[in-house]
Each structure stands twice: as C-alpha cells, then as structure tokens.
Design an enzyme around this catalytic site. Structure first.
Site, PDB file in Angstrom:
ATOM      1  N   LYS A   6       0.855  -1.185   0.000  1.00  0.00           N
ATOM      2  CA  LYS A   6       0.000   0.000   0.000  1.00  0.00           C
ATOM      3  C   LYS A   6       0.893   1.238   0.000  1.00  0.00           C
ATOM      4  O   LYS A   6       1.942   1.252   0.666  1.00  0.00           O
ATOM      5  CB  LYS A   6      -0.886  -0.040   1.246  1.00  0.00           C
ATOM      6  CG  LYS A   6      -1.936   1.049   1.340  1.00  0.00           C
ATOM      7  CD  LYS A   6      -2.800   0.843   2.586  1.00  0.00           C
ATOM      8  CE  LYS A   6      -3.922   1.860   2.710  1.00  0.00           C
ATOM      9  NZ  LYS A   6      -4.773   1.620   3.888  1.00  0.00           N
ATOM     10  N   SER A  50      -9.645   1.619   2.886  1.00  0.00           N
ATOM     11  CA  SER A  50      -8.789   2.410   2.025  1.00  0.00           C
ATOM     12  C   SER A  50      -7.729   1.599   1.278  1.00  0.00           C
ATOM     13  O   SER A  50      -7.109   2.112   0.360  1.00  0.00           O
ATOM     14  CB  SER A  50      -8.095   3.484   2.858  1.00  0.00           C
ATOM     15  OG  SER A  50      -7.263   2.872   3.843  1.00  0.00           O
ATOM     16  N   SER A  55      -9.728  -0.825   7.169  1.00  0.00           N
ATOM     17  CA  SER A  55      -9.204  -0.717   5.801  1.00  0.00           C
ATOM     18  C   SER A  55      -8.441  -1.913   5.263  1.00  0.00           C
ATOM     19  O   SER A  55      -8.059  -1.916   4.100  1.00  0.00           O
ATOM     20  CB  SER A  55      -8.324   0.524   5.680  1.00  0.00           C
ATOM     21  OG  SER A  55      -9.135   1.659   5.616  1.00  0.00           O
TER      22      SER A  55
HETATM   23  N1  GLN Z   1     -13.176   3.837   6.500  1.00  0.00           N
HETATM   24  C1  GLN Z   1     -12.539   4.277   7.692  1.00  0.00           C
HETATM   25  C2  GLN Z   1     -12.156   5.737   7.558  1.00  0.00           C
HETATM   26  O1  GLN Z   1     -12.452   6.295   6.562  1.00  0.00           O
HETATM   27  C3  GLN Z   1     -11.353   3.419   8.003  1.00  0.00           C
HETATM   28  C4  GLN Z   1     -10.143   3.772   7.233  1.00  0.00           C
HETATM   29  C5  GLN Z   1      -8.947   2.938   7.584  1.00  0.00           C
HETATM   30  O2  GLN Z   1      -9.055   1.922   8.255  1.00  0.00           O
HETATM   31  N2  GLN Z   1      -7.794   3.423   7.170  1.00  0.00           N
HETATM   32  O3  GLN Z   1     -11.581   6.316   8.427  1.00  0.00           O
END
Ligand code: GLN
Length: 509
Positions: free
Chosen positions: A82, A157, A181
């Site tokens: 990532k 994400s 994410s």
């Molecule tokens: N969807 C969650 C957010 O927008 C989690 C994101 C993540 O785990 N990086 O914060």
C-alpha cells in the site's frame, strides 16, 4: 509452465515451486508484471510499478539460490505494498497530491522485513488519501475497480491492494487498517485480510493517519498465505514506541491446524449488536444470510456457538469519527510544503504562511480537509471534553464489553461489513453512508484487538466476508477459526471462492 498459470498460484504454492527450483523468481515476477501491463489499465490498482527494479531484485534472488545460498521459503515471491508504506527511493504518496514526487530517504520496518525475506517488490498500490475512506475513491490519483465487477468499488482504504490480489496482479499485498481498511476491502473482493493486534506489527515508516489505531497487515487469497506474511512482518521493533515486546504466536501453524477442520472446544460468540436480532438496520439480507451459514458451518465443525451482547458497540462509529479525525488533524500538520512533496505558490510573492496555506489548499482533497476541520474542532479547548473526552470514554466501554465477552468465549464473529461492494460513485457525496461501511470493523479497532475477514460466500455474485475477532495477542485464534471455515467451504464448493471470479470482468487468468 505458462506465465499465465504462475499468477494463479497462491503464495504457499509459489514458495514450493521456487524452493524446489521448478520456477525462477524472474519467471514469477515477469508473469505478474505482464499481467499488470495487460490488466491494470482497467483495474487501476497500482500507483507505481518499476519493472526493471522488480526484475533486478528477482534476478538477485535467482543468482543467490543458484549459488547455493540458504534462502528463506519466501525468497522470490512478489509482493505489493500500500502506498503509505515508506520505501527508500521509491515514490510514496499515501494517495495524496501533497506527497507527489516524494521519494523517501528510508524504508518502513515492514518493507525491510519483507525484503530481508527475499520477497520482490512489484509496486505500490492505490488507496484513499491518507487512508481516509472505504472505497478508494478518495485517492487523488485514480479510480480502482473491483475485479468481480469493474463498475463497483474494491473497498478501501486499501483498495489498490485488494484489487491487485483478487485480480491476480500480485499474489499478496500489505494493507493497513485504522478502522477497517484491511478487512472491508478484503471482504468485498473475496480475500482474506487480517488486522493484527495493535502494536504487534511495527508502524515505523507507515505514513500516520490515526496513530492509536493504525496497524499494517496481510491481504491474501488464502488464510495460510495471510499467516505467512503476518509472521514475516510481526515482532518487536525498538523504532516504534508502541511496539509490543512479546513473542509472535505461531500463526501459520494455527492456520494449518484450523484447516484440519476440528473446532471442538472452541467457543464462538455471535455479536448481537453487529447484525443480530434487533440490529439488522443497514445490513443487506444476503450478507446476513451468508453470515448465518458461516456460523452454522463453524457449529458443524464442533464449535460451541452462543450469542453475546456488547451494548457499547452501538457507539463505536461516532467515537471513531471523533478520535480518528482528531489524531489525523495533529498528524497531518506536518504537511506544510516545506519538508515533503508539493510546495504551492512559492514564487517570491508570498510569505511562509501563505505558501503553507496554498500548499494545503491544493494538496489535500475534500475528505482529508473535512477530517482536519472536524478533528481540530473536536480538540479545541471549549469542546475537548464534550467530544474527544467523551469518545475516549466510549472507547473504554467498548474495551470492557470485549473483556466481558472474552470471559465467556474464545472468539467473536460478525459480518465484516454490512453490504457487498457498492457501485462506484454511489456514496461519494454522502460521507455518512460511506462511514457506515465501517460499522462492524470499528469495535476491534478501538480496542486494539486482532480481527480477520474471511470469505463466507457470494451474495448476488459478489463476495461477503465473515469477521472473526480475538483477544489481544491471540491472533492465532483468528487464523485457526478462519482456516477451518475456509477449508470447509472450499470442500463443500469443490473449489475456491476466487475461482468463481467472472471471466466477464476481463481480469481472470
Ligand atoms: N473507512 C474508515 C475511515 O475512513 C477506516 C479507514 C482505515 O481503516 N484506514 O476512516
């Protein structure tokens, strides 16, 4: 063996072939690079690929192996990271324009550990900007599509990682999980994704979003592969002050034991507040049906299944959306146009404050700005107790609910996310609908506990994931139960779920 076949193998198989000398690291790497070349125009999973560098490190592995060097079992296996994993000399953007052009002067601990194991870096994957999002649509660079249906989101994400692995453009990948994410993108693309115990995997060199929540972990096509990657990246790191100095439980062994299919003596708690009776609002019927079936399967394997109530979980979403933006507003203050990436309007006509303001205005996208503003507000002196302080209290209540539950059961289960992959664009203008994707993953995040998502079948042709949560440092329980479910489902189906990936999507080998 044709190159096309090489991209269909899971990591455990690739490792066997490489170790036996049946294939070379260059063959395996080239097969993946070819597939990236052919498919990633549509899929959009990678932000950065350097074929020459990948082939050079693969060639170095082959040379060492033919020279008789003792290499680890994963030497020559390609990997994708990532794009918030800092990699020396290799562009690292965290999905943001504000880091465009930045080539870090050092590498994250997990990148070093993967390199030391002999894995070959294929490239850096797309993501929501600074990991804020659930669809990867908040990337400042490109759209990523779900290999099961290119009109749908790959989750987020870590959506570049999920699309790359599900689309066979990488055998496995690193994701990060702050509120879901790793687990949610794994669920909606038919993968296994594990968020380790907070502190069990080094955060040194991961671009910070919310430091009390961020964890890196594996995304893979099988439970065993996820465990193998986890074992490489886990363990104490003196460079991360939150790193836990405790032995890593035997994870691959737990996955192998689980695959034997005997769950007698394992107590499984089904969390009522996450899709159970009276708590089904917002959950798709297909997701609930697959979850029920997965739980029945665990019972058939001998597990003792009970319902458990964790009342504070209902408050996880508002608590998270105060804590995470608060920490983000502090972490993101370092992007001022002086030290990294973008600097806007520095033409001699503006003073320092104006250059910083313009850089942030141009460098951050709308969701990141929303979170910085929300977080700054929640931390401001007049509101600190009412917002941030309250959220921290909720966090404590959630941890207590988990502690009480784990007095009774060994693992807790729920759907990973309330819906299957939704269409691209469907939630971009509705932040609350986007945040709802995190409903089931946030409790384990706030309590710092390990949680895995494992495929539990399809609903209307799209993957559904089951989440399995365990007490801190008992990640092995997640792998054991997930592997048992995976093996039982594969046996019932006669093949792996990912083998049903429709050729119509144009990305199946
Ligand atoms: N969807 C969650 C957010 O927008 C989690 C994101 C993540 O785990 N990086 O914060």
């Amino acid at each position: 063996m044709s190159d096309g076949q090489l991209t269909t193998h899971d990591v455990a198989e690739l490792s066997r072939l490489l170790t036996a000398g049946d294939v070379s690291a260059v063959d395996v790497t080239r097969a993946h690079l070819d597939r990236i070349g052919a498919e990633d125009g549509e899929l959009g999973s990678y932000l950065h690929v350097d074929p020459d560098a990948a082939l050079a490190s693969a060639a170095a592995v082959d040379e060492a192996r033919s020279g008789g060097a003792e290499l680890g079992p994963l030497a020559g296996v390609p990997v994708a990271l990532k794009d918030l994993v800092v990699t020396e000399g290799v562009p690292t953007t965290s999905g943001s324009k504000i880091l465009e052009g930045w080539r870090p002067p050092y590498s994250a601990t997990i990148a070093c550990r993967l390199a030391d194991a002999g894995t070959v870096l294929l490239g850096k994957t797309n993501m929501d900007e600074f990991a804020m999002g659930s669809s990867t649509e908040n990337s400042a660079y490109q759209v990523t599509r779900n290999p099961w249906d290119p009109s749908r989101i790959p989750g987020g994400s870590s959506g570049g990682s999920s699309a790359a692995v599900a689309g066979h453009l990488a055998p496995w990948a690193i994701g990060t999980d702050t509120g879901g994410s790793i687990r949610q993108p794994a669920a909606v693309t038919g993968l296994v994704g594990h968020k380790p115990t907070y502190g069990a995997v080094s955060r040194y060199g991961l671009i910070a979003f919310s430091s009390s929540l961020d964890q890196a972990g594996p995304m893979a096509r099988t439970v065993l592969d996820a465990a193998l990657m986890h074992e490489v990246i886990a363990g104490y790191d003196p460079r991360d002050s939150t790193s836990i100095d405790a032995p890593v439980p035997p994870l691959a062994a737990a996955a192998r034991a689980g695959a034997e299919g005997d769950l007698r003596g394992v107590k499984v708690g089904v969390v009522r507040e996450l899709g159970g009776e009276g708590h089904t609002d917002g959950y798709e019927p297909g997701v609930l049906a697959r979850t029920r079936e997965a739980i029945e399967r665990l019972a058939a394997l001998g597990a003792d299944v009970v319902e458990v109530s964790c009342p504070s979980f209902d408050l996880a979403l508002p608590a998270y959306y105060l804590i995470a933006p608060s920490e983000a507003s502090s972490n993101l203050a370092r992007y001022e146009g002086m030290r990294f990436g973008l600097r806007a309007g520095d033409d001699g006509s503006r003073d320092l404050d104006e250059v910083m303001a313009l850089t942030r205005e141009q460098g951050f996208g709308p969701e990141v700005k929303r979170r910085i503003i929300l977080g700054t507000y929640a931390l401001s002196s007049g509101y600190y107790e009412a917002y941030y302080g309250q959220a921290q209290k909720v966090r404590t209540l959630i941890t207590r609910d988990f502690t009480a539950a784990f007095d009774r059961v060994d693992v807790l289960v729920s759907p990973t996310t309330p819906s299957v992959a939704f269409p691209l664009g469907a939630r971009v203008d509705d932040p609350l609908a986007m945040y709802a994707a995190d409903l089931c993953t946030l409790p384990a995040s706030l309590a710092g506990l390990p949680a895995i998502s494992v495929p539990s079948g399809l609903s209307e042709g799209l993957p559904v994931g089951l989440q399995i949560m365990a007490p801190a440092l008992s990640d092995d329980r997640c792998y054991r139960v997930a592997a048992a479910l995976e093996a039982a489902q594969d046996a019932a189906r006669g093949h792996r779920l990912l083998d049903e990936l429709p050729t119509a999507a144009g990305v199946r080998a």
